[in-house]
Enzyme design. Structure first.
Site, PDB file in Angstrom:
ATOM      1  N   ASP A  62      10.375  46.626 -64.589  1.00  0.00           N
ATOM      2  CA  ASP A  62      10.973  47.932 -64.258  1.00  0.00           C
ATOM      3  C   ASP A  62      11.942  48.332 -65.362  1.00  0.00           C
ATOM      4  O   ASP A  62      13.156  48.292 -65.182  1.00  0.00           O
ATOM      5  CB  ASP A  62      11.677  47.821 -62.895  1.00  0.00           C
ATOM      6  N   LYS A  64      11.581  51.323 -67.073  1.00  0.00           N
ATOM      7  CA  LYS A  64      11.634  52.797 -67.085  1.00  0.00           C
ATOM      8  C   LYS A  64      11.555  53.383 -68.493  1.00  0.00           C
ATOM      9  O   LYS A  64      12.514  53.974 -69.001  1.00  0.00           O
ATOM     10  CB  LYS A  64      12.896  53.285 -66.371  1.00  0.00           C
ATOM     11  N   HIS A  66      11.005  55.717 -71.623  1.00  0.00           N
ATOM     12  CA  HIS A  66      11.181  57.160 -71.863  1.00  0.00           C
ATOM     13  C   HIS A  66      11.501  57.319 -73.346  1.00  0.00           C
ATOM     14  O   HIS A  66      12.627  57.076 -73.772  1.00  0.00           O
ATOM     15  CB  HIS A  66      12.330  57.692 -70.997  1.00  0.00           C
ATOM     16  N   THR A 118      17.046  57.924 -57.609  1.00  0.00           N
ATOM     17  CA  THR A 118      17.613  58.118 -56.265  1.00  0.00           C
ATOM     18  C   THR A 118      19.124  58.362 -56.324  1.00  0.00           C
ATOM     19  O   THR A 118      19.704  58.856 -55.363  1.00  0.00           O
ATOM     20  CB  THR A 118      17.341  56.904 -55.355  1.00  0.00           C
ATOM     21  N   GLN A 188      23.787  51.918 -51.116  1.00  0.00           N
ATOM     22  CA  GLN A 188      22.623  52.685 -50.662  1.00  0.00           C
ATOM     23  C   GLN A 188      23.074  53.621 -49.544  1.00  0.00           C
ATOM     24  O   GLN A 188      23.625  53.182 -48.548  1.00  0.00           O
ATOM     25  CB  GLN A 188      21.518  51.755 -50.126  1.00  0.00           C
TER      26      GLN A 188
HETATM   27  O1  C5P Z   1      20.051  47.961 -53.429  1.00  0.00           O
HETATM   28  P1  C5P Z   1      19.073  46.888 -53.802  1.00  0.00           P
HETATM   29  O2  C5P Z   1      19.745  45.667 -54.383  1.00  0.00           O
HETATM   30  O3  C5P Z   1      18.090  46.513 -52.694  1.00  0.00           O
HETATM   31  O4  C5P Z   1      18.242  47.543 -54.975  1.00  0.00           O
HETATM   32  C1  C5P Z   1      16.978  47.089 -55.368  1.00  0.00           C
HETATM   33  C2  C5P Z   1      16.451  47.987 -56.452  1.00  0.00           C
HETATM   34  O5  C5P Z   1      16.447  49.324 -55.992  1.00  0.00           O
HETATM   35  C3  C5P Z   1      17.298  47.985 -57.724  1.00  0.00           C
HETATM   36  O6  C5P Z   1      16.672  47.138 -58.669  1.00  0.00           O
HETATM   37  C4  C5P Z   1      17.289  49.430 -58.206  1.00  0.00           C
HETATM   38  O7  C5P Z   1      16.373  49.602 -59.268  1.00  0.00           O
HETATM   39  C5  C5P Z   1      16.776  50.204 -57.035  1.00  0.00           C
HETATM   40  N1  C5P Z   1      17.778  51.136 -56.508  1.00  0.00           N
HETATM   41  C6  C5P Z   1      17.398  52.441 -56.277  1.00  0.00           C
HETATM   42  N2  C5P Z   1      18.316  53.339 -55.792  1.00  0.00           N
HETATM   43  C7  C5P Z   1      19.565  52.971 -55.516  1.00  0.00           C
HETATM   44  C8  C5P Z   1      19.962  51.627 -55.703  1.00  0.00           C
HETATM   45  C9  C5P Z   1      19.024  50.719 -56.202  1.00  0.00           C
HETATM   46  O8  C5P Z   1      16.254  52.795 -56.505  1.00  0.00           O
HETATM   47  N3  C5P Z   1      20.420  53.887 -55.057  1.00  0.00           N
END
Ligand code: C5P
Length: 230
Positions: A62, A64, A66, A118, A188
């Protein structure tokens, strides 16, 4: 049919190879897919991808991508050679960049497109000159990606519905921002539980801290799998 445990991808968002491999070792009989993101890849480089693959697990790289189309295409070739199963690119790079990426794909590597991060809001979009709703920008970029033959989209769980309505089963959808009912939300804000995300139609669910920061990661995975099987 895909086993439900094959839909869970554990995000190895940790600082070192030792910590990452310790997690893979602990979880390898429960989880077959791990995500290596920018933190770990920048610290440990391609060696960490080889090390996780050598355990028999799959890897979602992952990072990303660009950049200009040629640079992205060459990076896709490097990811192919490494043996990554899934790779992310930013769809905001435009159709020429996306086409360069999909044309360079080999070995059945899945290319997922990121639409709007996100963490972004309408305010973030307006700062970069886009005066539209996040949802419209997500759909606009997803269409660009699908036309350029990407395999799927990385999305917030709340976007699954609009993406399925537009593309049906033509694309795979990977979601993050997942919190089991018993986990701390952390940063989150708009999360779903693993069960809600699977019911909404996610093909893959990426989960990080509820597992990796749990005092007993195996127990965390077991609880999530139990919830998904009931
Ligand atoms: O919050 P968590 O540890 O479960 O995050 C897992 C993955 O989700 C992270 O590697 C990040 O790339 C993604 N993420 C996201 N949006 C957020 C926070 C984390 O897509 N707000």
């Amino acid at each position: 049919m895909t086993k439900v445990s094959d839909k869970i991808i554990v995000a190895l968002d940790v600082a070192t190879k030792e910590r990452a491999l310790d997690l893979v070792e602990q979880l390898h009989d429960q989880i077959s897919f791990f995500k290596i993101g920018l933190q770990l890849y920048t610290a440990e480089g391609p060696e960490i991808v080889r090390a996780v693959l050598s355990t028999g697990a799959k890897v979602w790289l992952d990072i990303k991508l660009h950049d200009i189309p040629n640079t992205v295409a060459r990076a896709v070739e490097s990811a192919n050679r490494l043996g990554a199963h899934m790779l992310t690119i930013h769809l905001s790079g435009g159709s020429e960049m996306i086409c360069a990426a999909t044309a360079a794909r080999a070995n059945n590597m899945t290319i997922l497109g990121v639409t709007v991060l996100t963490s972004a809001t309408e305010q973030t979009l307006s700062e970069i000159g886009i005066s539209d709703k996040v949802e419209n920008q997500v759909l606009r970029l997803a269409k660009l990606g699908v036309e350029a033959k990407i395999d799927g989209i990385v999305a917030s769980p709340h976007e699954i519905k609009i993406l399925r309505a537009e593309f049906g089963d033509k694309i795979r959808i990977a979601v993050q921002g997942i919190r089991p009912i018993w986990a701390e939300p952390g940063d989150q804000k708009r999360f779903m539980t693993p069960c809600q995300a699977i019911a909404a139609g996610a093909d893959y669910i990426g989960i990080g801290r509820p597992i990796t920061a749990h005092p007993n990661p195996r127990e965390a995975v077991a609880k999530i799998l139990d919830e998904l099987h009931t």
